[in-house]
Design an enzyme around this catalytic site. Structure first.
Site, mmCIF file in Angstrom:
data_model
loop_
_atom_site.group_PDB
_atom_site.id
_atom_site.type_symbol
_atom_site.label_atom_id
_atom_site.label_comp_id
_atom_site.label_asym_id
_atom_site.label_seq_id
_atom_site.Cartn_x
_atom_site.Cartn_y
_atom_site.Cartn_z
ATOM 1 N N ARG A 196 -1.760 -5.818 8.664
ATOM 2 C CA ARG A 196 -0.383 -5.358 8.455
ATOM 3 C C ARG A 196 0.229 -4.928 9.779
ATOM 4 O O ARG A 196 -0.362 -4.129 10.520
ATOM 5 C CB ARG A 196 -0.343 -4.183 7.476
ATOM 6 N N TYR A 244 -0.625 4.660 13.395
ATOM 7 C CA TYR A 244 -2.023 5.045 13.220
ATOM 8 C C TYR A 244 -2.860 4.346 14.308
ATOM 9 O O TYR A 244 -2.311 3.690 15.187
ATOM 10 C CB TYR A 244 -2.492 4.733 11.800
ATOM 11 N N PRO A 261 0.822 -1.212 0.000
ATOM 12 C CA PRO A 261 0.000 0.000 0.000
ATOM 13 C C PRO A 261 0.855 1.260 0.000
ATOM 14 O O PRO A 261 1.856 1.334 0.713
ATOM 15 C CB PRO A 261 -0.790 -0.114 1.312
ATOM 16 N N THR A 277 0.221 5.513 0.102
ATOM 17 C CA THR A 277 -0.524 6.758 0.110
ATOM 18 C C THR A 277 0.077 7.680 -0.937
ATOM 19 O O THR A 277 1.267 7.983 -0.879
ATOM 20 C CB THR A 277 -0.430 7.384 1.520
ATOM 21 N N GLN A 324 -6.595 -1.227 1.870
ATOM 22 C CA GLN A 324 -6.061 -1.055 3.220
ATOM 23 C C GLN A 324 -6.931 -0.052 3.982
ATOM 24 O O GLN A 324 -7.080 1.101 3.562
ATOM 25 C CB GLN A 324 -4.615 -0.562 3.196
HETATM 26 C C1 LIG Z 1 4.983 6.960 -0.962
HETATM 27 C C2 LIG Z 1 4.753 5.906 0.070
HETATM 28 C C3 LIG Z 1 3.505 5.800 0.677
HETATM 29 C C4 LIG Z 1 3.249 4.780 1.610
HETATM 30 N N1 LIG Z 1 1.991 4.650 2.126
HETATM 31 C C5 LIG Z 1 1.684 3.573 2.908
HETATM 32 C C6 LIG Z 1 0.337 3.287 3.285
HETATM 33 O O1 LIG Z 1 -0.635 3.970 2.904
HETATM 34 N N2 LIG Z 1 0.139 2.206 4.081
HETATM 35 C C7 LIG Z 1 1.159 1.394 4.516
HETATM 36 O O2 LIG Z 1 0.917 0.431 5.244
HETATM 37 N N3 LIG Z 1 2.436 1.634 4.142
HETATM 38 C C8 LIG Z 1 2.720 2.674 3.335
HETATM 39 N N4 LIG Z 1 4.009 2.867 2.895
HETATM 40 C C9 LIG Z 1 5.045 1.872 3.241
HETATM 41 C C10 LIG Z 1 5.187 0.849 2.113
HETATM 42 O O3 LIG Z 1 4.008 0.070 1.949
HETATM 43 C C11 LIG Z 1 6.370 -0.105 2.358
HETATM 44 O O4 LIG Z 1 6.160 -0.766 3.583
HETATM 45 C C12 LIG Z 1 7.736 0.585 2.404
HETATM 46 O O5 LIG Z 1 7.869 1.513 1.334
HETATM 47 C C13 LIG Z 1 8.875 -0.429 2.324
HETATM 48 O O6 LIG Z 1 8.737 -1.246 1.166
HETATM 49 P P1 LIG Z 1 9.674 -1.034 -0.128
HETATM 50 O O7 LIG Z 1 11.092 -1.168 0.335
HETATM 51 O O8 LIG Z 1 9.276 -2.108 -1.109
HETATM 52 O O9 LIG Z 1 9.413 0.351 -0.651
HETATM 53 C C14 LIG Z 1 4.286 3.884 1.976
HETATM 54 C C15 LIG Z 1 5.556 4.023 1.379
HETATM 55 C C16 LIG Z 1 5.785 4.992 0.440
HETATM 56 C C17 LIG Z 1 7.138 5.073 -0.224
#
Ligand SMILES: Cc1cc2nc3c(=O)[nH]c(=O)nc-3n(C[C@H](O)[C@H](O)[C@H](O)COP(=O)(O)O)c2cc1C
Length: 358
Positions: free
Chosen positions: A226, A179, A22, A24, A97
């Protein structure tokens, strides 16, 4: 490649084990309704075995960010229906989510008269961006009464029903990043003296009741959770995060959920993946910092059953194909992460050349 093998998570049938995590991206309309850019963005990423759509508020008090989508109004449900239809038409699976921000938010973001609430009246340190007035400190939240906690649990069940009406294959409870569920879970933000505060087992009650209510509403096999033990983001602190999370994982496992989506702990003394296996069991999606090779390794070593990718999905709508064929991964522009419009969102191209069939 194990990453490309199908997987069943509860009622969810994944064509491969690449999950879009997910994110945002603040592209909804000001009233939380998903628009055209979101339809395109998610449809472009439909080859993921599962898309976990961005953190979305179950009720107006749960909104944390500007242009963050909701799943509370008929217009929001209709907007999301366009997204899920497009993803399904492209052969994908998508869950929503559900994210209640709790004390993370500002009245400058929410509709007029909408409060900021939390387990306890403890303001989180830090600031949040508002379209109305730039960076603002987080609101001083009002502590929810016990009856109101029950209401918020019911809102989660309604959000799950609304998500199904909107065509989602299921929902994921956002239990990380400071959160509302994590605010209840963590001793630093929860000083309640009712059944939702005190020892870790009581602090886990809110998340557990939300999960149970969502599972009752739409079936446990369509509900995921999560977690991120050790997370200190958004001013989160806990006396013993590993033990607190282990307890919630054990409880959640009794519900027969679709999956546990676990992020690695940001602290070296907690092995979040091992914790998930030990206390939740099968159907674990692992996350944080993976690329194709390390994801393959995580599956081979049994750390997880699927791997989720967030940042790689920003600039690589066809990430599954790129991982399968060893194609280069595109980088993304940080400046357009949270800005309105299509730029840096739904305009990242797929790799040139037709994908082979099958
Ligand atoms: C731009 C952005 C927005 C994110 N928004 C959420 C979110 O809405 N919910 C959530 O559980 N994690 C959110 N995350 C965390 C990501 O889901 C993920 O756990 C984190 O980026 C690490 O994974 P990666 O190394 O593949 O990027 C966000 C991360 C980024 C970069």
């Amino acid at each position: 490649m194990k990453l490309m093998q199908p997987l069943r998570l509860g009622e969810l049938e994944l064509a491969n084990r690449v999950v879009m995590a997910p994110m945002t991206r603040n592209r909804a309309m000001p009233d939380g309704v998903p628009g055209d850019a979101m339809v395109d963005y998610y449809a472009q990423r439909a080859t993921a075995g599962l898309i976990v759509a961005e953190g979305t508020w179950p009720s107006a008090t749960g909104q944390a960010y500007c242009r963050q989508p909701g799943i509370a109004t008929q217009a929001q449900i209709a907007g999301w229906r366009r997204v899920t239809d497009a993803v399904h038409a492209a052969g994908g699976r998508i869950v929503l989510q559900v994210m209640h921000g709790g004390r993370i938010g500002s009245r400058m973001i929410k509709a007029a008269g909408v409060e900021t609430v939390a387990p306890s009246a403890i303001r989180a340190a830090g600031e949040v961006f508002t379209d109305a007035a730039g960076l603002q400190p987080y609101d001083e939240p009002r502590a929810l009464t016990t009856d109101e906690v029950h209401d918020v649990v019911r809102e989660h069940a309604q959000a799950a029903l609304n998500a199904r009406s909107a065509g989602f294959d299921g929902v994921e409870l956002h239990g990380t990043t400071g959160y509302l569920p994590m605010q209840f879970l963590s001793s630093g933000s929860n000083q309640r003296s009712d059944a939702y505060g005190g020892p870790a087992s009581h602090r886990a009650r809110f998340a557990f009741e939300c999960l149970a209510a969502m599972a009752k509403a739409i079936g446990a096999g369509r509900v995921g959770l999560r977690l991120n033990p050790g997370n200190t983001y958004n001013d989160t602190s806990d006396e013993d995060s590993a033990a607190t999370h282990a307890g919630l994982m054990r409880q959640a496992a009794t519900l027969g959920l679709a999956y546990l989506h676990v992020m690695r702990a940001p602290v070296p003394d907690i092995d979040a993946f091992a914790l998930a296996r030990q206390h939740f069991g099968a159907r674990v999606i692992v996350n944080d910092g993976f690329d194709g090779a390390s994801a393959e390794q995580a599956l081979a070593s049994g750390q997880g059953d699927a791997v989720s990718f967030a940042r790689h999905y920003i600039g690589n709508p066809d990430l599954v194909r790129r991982l399968r064929e060893g194609l280069p991964l595109a980088r993304f522009d940080r400046k357009t992460l949270y800005t309105p419009g299509e730029a840096g969102y739904s305009d990242y191209p797929a790799c040139a050349g037709a994908a082979p069939r099958g």
